[in-house]
Design a protein around this motif. Structure first.
Motif, mmCIF file in Angstrom:
data_model
loop_
_atom_site.group_PDB
_atom_site.id
_atom_site.type_symbol
_atom_site.label_atom_id
_atom_site.label_comp_id
_atom_site.label_asym_id
_atom_site.label_seq_id
_atom_site.Cartn_x
_atom_site.Cartn_y
_atom_site.Cartn_z
ATOM 1 N N ALA A 54 0.833 -1.203 0.000
ATOM 2 C CA ALA A 54 0.000 0.000 0.000
ATOM 3 C C ALA A 54 0.869 1.256 0.000
ATOM 4 N N ASP A 55 1.945 1.223 0.788
ATOM 5 C CA ASP A 55 2.836 2.380 0.833
ATOM 6 C C ASP A 55 3.547 2.566 -0.509
ATOM 7 N N ARG A 56 3.966 1.447 -1.119
ATOM 8 C CA ARG A 56 4.614 1.565 -2.434
ATOM 9 C C ARG A 56 3.653 2.145 -3.463
ATOM 10 N N LEU A 57 2.380 1.718 -3.405
ATOM 11 C CA LEU A 57 1.407 2.231 -4.374
ATOM 12 C C LEU A 57 1.187 3.729 -4.187
ATOM 13 N N ARG A 58 1.137 4.184 -2.936
ATOM 14 C CA ARG A 58 0.988 5.630 -2.687
ATOM 15 C C ARG A 58 2.167 6.387 -3.286
ATOM 16 N N ARG A 59 3.388 5.874 -3.013
ATOM 17 C CA ARG A 59 4.570 6.570 -3.519
ATOM 18 C C ARG A 59 4.651 6.484 -5.048
ATOM 19 N N ALA A 60 4.254 5.343 -5.589
ATOM 20 C CA ALA A 60 4.277 5.205 -7.052
ATOM 21 C C ALA A 60 3.301 6.177 -7.703
ATOM 22 N N ALA A 61 2.124 6.334 -7.102
ATOM 23 C CA ALA A 61 1.147 7.288 -7.645
ATOM 24 C C ALA A 61 1.729 8.697 -7.639
ATOM 25 N N GLY A 62 2.460 9.030 -6.581
ATOM 26 C CA GLY A 62 3.078 10.351 -6.499
ATOM 27 C C GLY A 62 4.183 10.546 -7.525
ATOM 28 N N THR A 63 4.862 9.470 -7.874
ATOM 29 C CA THR A 63 5.925 9.560 -8.890
ATOM 30 C C THR A 63 5.330 9.731 -10.286
ATOM 31 N N VAL A 64 4.273 8.986 -10.570
ATOM 32 C CA VAL A 64 3.647 9.058 -11.898
ATOM 33 C C VAL A 64 2.854 10.356 -12.066
ATOM 34 N N ALA A 65 2.281 10.829 -10.970
ATOM 35 C CA ALA A 65 1.495 12.069 -11.010
ATOM 36 C C ALA A 65 1.992 12.979 -9.889
ATOM 37 N N PRO A 66 3.093 13.725 -10.108
ATOM 38 C CA PRO A 66 3.733 14.504 -9.033
ATOM 39 C C PRO A 66 2.828 15.561 -8.402
ATOM 40 N N GLY A 67 1.760 15.935 -9.058
ATOM 41 C CA GLY A 67 0.900 16.980 -8.514
ATOM 42 C C GLY A 67 -0.072 16.499 -7.449
ATOM 43 N N LEU A 68 -0.124 15.210 -7.182
ATOM 44 C CA LEU A 68 -1.079 14.686 -6.210
ATOM 45 C C LEU A 68 -0.670 15.036 -4.787
ATOM 46 N N LYS A 73 -3.014 10.699 -3.267
ATOM 47 C CA LYS A 73 -2.174 9.496 -3.405
ATOM 48 C C LYS A 73 -2.861 8.304 -2.732
ATOM 49 N N LYS A 74 -3.446 8.551 -1.562
ATOM 50 C CA LYS A 74 -4.151 7.464 -0.877
ATOM 51 C C LYS A 74 -5.346 6.997 -1.706
ATOM 52 N N ASP A 75 -6.073 7.947 -2.293
ATOM 53 C CA ASP A 75 -7.211 7.576 -3.149
ATOM 54 C C ASP A 75 -6.748 6.672 -4.299
ATOM 55 N N TRP A 300 -3.937 1.911 -13.433
ATOM 56 C CA TRP A 300 -2.904 1.295 -14.269
ATOM 57 C C TRP A 300 -2.341 0.058 -13.582
ATOM 58 N N HIS A 301 -2.473 -1.095 -14.214
ATOM 59 C CA HIS A 301 -1.996 -2.345 -13.616
ATOM 60 C C HIS A 301 -0.482 -2.317 -13.400
ATOM 61 N N GLY A 302 0.227 -1.577 -14.222
ATOM 62 C CA GLY A 302 1.679 -1.576 -14.148
ATOM 63 C C GLY A 302 2.260 -0.549 -13.197
ATOM 64 N N LEU A 303 1.408 0.141 -12.436
ATOM 65 C CA LEU A 303 1.881 1.255 -11.611
ATOM 66 C C LEU A 303 3.022 0.854 -10.681
ATOM 67 N N GLU A 304 2.821 -0.165 -9.878
ATOM 68 C CA GLU A 304 3.824 -0.530 -8.872
ATOM 69 C C GLU A 304 5.133 -0.990 -9.523
ATOM 70 N N ASP A 305 5.022 -1.875 -10.527
ATOM 71 C CA ASP A 305 6.234 -2.407 -11.153
ATOM 72 C C ASP A 305 6.982 -1.347 -11.946
#
Length: 317
Positions: A54-68, A73-75, A300-305
């Motif tokens: 869950a923490d990796r997904l939050r950080r990955a979302a922030g990397t892919v979309a820096p404006g979040l 990011k939690k959403d 996106w299924h590939g977000l974490e990887d």
């Protein structure tokens, strides 16, 4: 989202593929999909510890979309769990999906682009990303009577005994009920070519799924969160057969949970080198796809990887 094998996962599989499957396939499709999404939200709530997926997904979302911000990011982390459950298990819903109730779960925009190409005697390639429930459009278009063929990757490599003999076996049965032909990448390409030359429709993913072995020629492209290696196959398939290449995207609907958008065919670049043309058309698709991924990275299924490649982390979730 790729998951690892474990005793706990096998026990969960038995629950999912027996009582849950039997319940979901008896529900109206919209209710069934809502139940699967709710299971994803429950999993997200239970997986909220720091340092885990869950923490990796939050950080990955922030990397892919820096404006979040942190709440967004939690959403997106929660959306990633919802997407995983709905994508993996939506085949339980398909047996009750009909032409009449399909609009309750999926609306379709741009169908005129598909109709125009077919009416002109062209085959059509529909490239779609690993974004949302990717087989839902295939089932829906097949129900509407379009001659659908999917190039899809299904493998039991690395699965446990329960994984092979329960989940994989039953998934193949359910996928065989989708009103479309499904062929593997590689050996299935010849059949896809014949299908397109006969005026059929081929739907194929335009990015690699998590843990999926890359098939065919790939090239690197700029993408949110870093360079993405993407297959040139969909564009090359269209160029080789004279088929129209219509970018296809899933997104949230207004009156239904999902909306499918089929865009006008991509222009074929005026170059003699088909490899260069295929790369340019792939870039055109990915530029459009990137905007959707940046807006909703949790789909996106590939977000974490993409942000945390398997080679750089130890899987224990």
């Amino acid at each position: 989202m790729k998951v690892s094998e474990s005793l706990g996962r096998d026990l969960l599989r038995l629950v999912v593929w027996y009582p849950l499957r039997l319940v979901v396939e008896r529900l109206p499709p919209r209710t069934g999909l809502a139940l699967l999404a709710r299971l994803g939200r429950l999993h997200a709530a239970l997986a909220g510890r720091r340092g885990g997926r869950a923490d990796r997904l939050r950080r990955a979302a922030g990397t892919v979309a820096p404006g979040l911000d942190e709440a967004a990011k939690k959403d997106q982390m929660v959306a990633a769990y919802e997407t995983h459950y709905v994508n993996q298990l939506s085949i339980f819903v398909f047996p009750r999906l009909t032409r009449d109730n399909r609009p309750s779960v999926l609306t379709i925009e741009g169908i005129e682009h598909l109709d125009a190409a077919l009416a002109a005697g062209q085959g059509v390639v529909l490239p779609i990303g690993h974004f949302g429930p990717t087989q839902l459009p295939l089932a829906a278009l097949g129900l509407l009577g379009y001659p659908m063929l999917q190039i899809g990757f299904l493998s039991d490599a690395g699965l446990s005994f329960i994984g092979r003999h329960v989940a994989f076996r039953l998934r193949r049965i359910y996928e065989s009920r989708i009103p479309a032909a499904i062929v593997p990448p590689g050996p299935g390409t010849r059949r896809a070519v014949e299908h397109l030359r006969a005026g059929g429709v081929v739907m194929t993913t335009a990015d690699d799924g998590p843990g999926q072995v890359p098939f065919g020629r790939h090239a690197d492209f700029d993408f949110p969160g870093g360079s993405l290696s993407a297959p040139l196959g969909p564009a090359k398939l269209a160029l080789a057969t004279g088929a129209a290449l219509c970018p296809t995207f899933l997104g949230p609907g207004r009156d239904a949970p999902f909306r499918l958008t089929i865009e006008a065919p991509l222009e074929v670049p005026a170059v003699s080198d088909k490899n260069a043309a295929g790369r340019a058309m792939t870039k055109d698709f990915l530029d459009r796809y990137a905007a959707r991924v940046a807006a909703m990275p949790g789909w996106w299924h590939g977000l974490e990887d993409h942000v945390f490649p398997l080679t750089t982390r130890h899987i224990r979730d």
